[in-house]
Scaffold this active site. Structure first.
Site, PDB file in Angstrom:
ATOM      1  N   SER A   1      24.056  13.150-110.009  1.00  0.00           N
ATOM      2  CA  SER A   1      25.714  12.102-109.743  1.00  0.00           C
ATOM      3  C   SER A   1      25.515  11.032-110.597  1.00  0.00           C
ATOM      4  O   SER A   1      24.798  10.088-109.500  1.00  0.00           O
ATOM      5  CB  SER A   1      26.393  12.928-109.027  1.00  0.00           C
ATOM      6  OG  SER A   1      27.996  12.010-108.617  1.00  0.00           O
TER       7      SER A   1
ATOM      8  N   TYR B   1      27.154  13.723 -99.674  1.00  0.00           N
ATOM      9  CA  TYR B   1      27.328  14.235-100.826  1.00  0.00           C
ATOM     10  C   TYR B   1      26.631  13.414-101.365  1.00  0.00           C
ATOM     11  O   TYR B   1      25.171  13.276-101.823  1.00  0.00           O
ATOM     12  CB  TYR B   1      28.647  14.343-101.083  1.00  0.00           C
ATOM     13  CG  TYR B   1      28.643  14.951-103.165  1.00  0.00           C
ATOM     14  CD1 TYR B   1      27.482  16.743-102.919  1.00  0.00           C
ATOM     15  CD2 TYR B   1      28.322  14.215-103.463  1.00  0.00           C
ATOM     16  CE1 TYR B   1      28.132  16.978-104.091  1.00  0.00           C
ATOM     17  CE2 TYR B   1      28.194  14.983-105.260  1.00  0.00           C
ATOM     18  CZ  TYR B   1      27.977  16.240-105.620  1.00  0.00           C
ATOM     19  OH  TYR B   1      28.084  16.650-107.009  1.00  0.00           O
TER      20      TYR B   1
END
Length: 285
Positions: free
Chosen positions: A133, A146
């Site tokens: 990501s 996260y």
């Protein structure tokens, strides 16, 4: 890579990025096996689904054994399985919840990699592609856990690629930004919520809804995976989509203060969410 006859394994392939990736690889000529916790589901797919829990050593070993029994080799592993926690303060997740997100997003990836590497080493070839990501190189206020898992994926992948490239195996990371999937719909709520963060949680829920309206389709990420899979000289990192590419450039070239201010502005973090404290004049009655 020579696609014809190549065997690919994609985790978390029941929906979203994983499903789009498995479909894209199958259309390109790979024989693809997707995985999910529930295994095969109704619907027409150009790939077979297997039941897999990436948090279980036994489940991971069983799936890789079955794949080797069926095909005798594995040429491409795409580690995609993962989940997130709804926007919340870092202290609003217990240690147990922090361990759970790492167990899937990071250690699940490590389990899968360890299970396939002996077979790839014997073949003298293979590709491992990890879905990371932009939060692997950027912070995410109110998404700290996260972001931490994705930072871990970046460090693990780069280190592993150095270890394996002389054995004919390469490792790449795909770095998408916001992507239209059911990922945010499946967020776990924080399990130690505090009233002090109630208003900022509501604010960030609204921000997330706004940005998802213009997010990339999962096919954008799937295309980046295929690019990494078939490249003669694969890169370590592939951004997926124009926003991800801009953020990578900003991280590399923008002054730290400019990037910091931009993150806070985009997330509306400096908009007051509570009434300011009363200012005392210092006079005593």
């Amino acid at each position: 890579m020579n696609i014809k006859g190549s065997i690919a394994l994609v985790t978390g392939a029941s929906s979203g990025i994983g499903e789009a990736t498995a479909h894209r690889l199958a259309m390109a000529g790979y024989k693809v096996y997707g995985t999910s916790r529930r295994g095969a589901q109704a619907g027409q797919r150009p790939f077979q689904m297997l039941a897999l829990d990436v948090t279980s050593d036994e489940s991971v070993d069983a799936v890789v054994r079955e794949l080797m029994r069926l095909e005798g080799r594995i040429d491409l592993l795409v580690n995609n399985a993962g989940f997130g926690v709804a926007p919340a303060g870092a202290e609003e997740s217990s240690i147990e919840q922090a361990k759970a997100i790492f167990e899937t997003n990071f250690f699940g990836l490590v389990r899968m990699t360890r299970a396939v590497l002996p077979h790839m080493r014997r073949q003298g070839s293979g590709r491992i592609i990890n879905i990371g990501s932009v939060l692997g190189f950027l912070p995410m206020p109110y998404g700290a856990l996260y972001a931490a898992t994705k930072h871990a994926v970046e460090g693990y992948s780069e280190s592993l690629d150095h270890e394996l490239r002389t054995r004919g195996i390469r490792v790449s990371v795909i770095e998408p930004a916001y992507t239209k999937t059911q990922f945010d719909a499946n967020f776990l709520p924080p399990d130690a919520m505090l009233d002090e963060y109630r208003e900022v949680r509501a604010l960030l829920d609204d921000v997330l809804k706004d940005v998802m309206a213009s997010a990339d389709e999962p096919t954008v990420v799937a295309d980046a995976v295929l690019q990494a899979a078939i490249a003669v000289r694969p890169k370590l990192r592939y951004t997926a989509g124009s926003l991800a590419n801009r953020l990578r450039l900003l991280r590399r070239f923008a002054p730290a203060g400019v990037l910091d201010a931009g993150i806070r502005k985009d997330l509306r973090l400096d908009i007051p969410t509570v009434s300011p404290p009363l200012v005392h004049s210092g006079k005593q009655s």
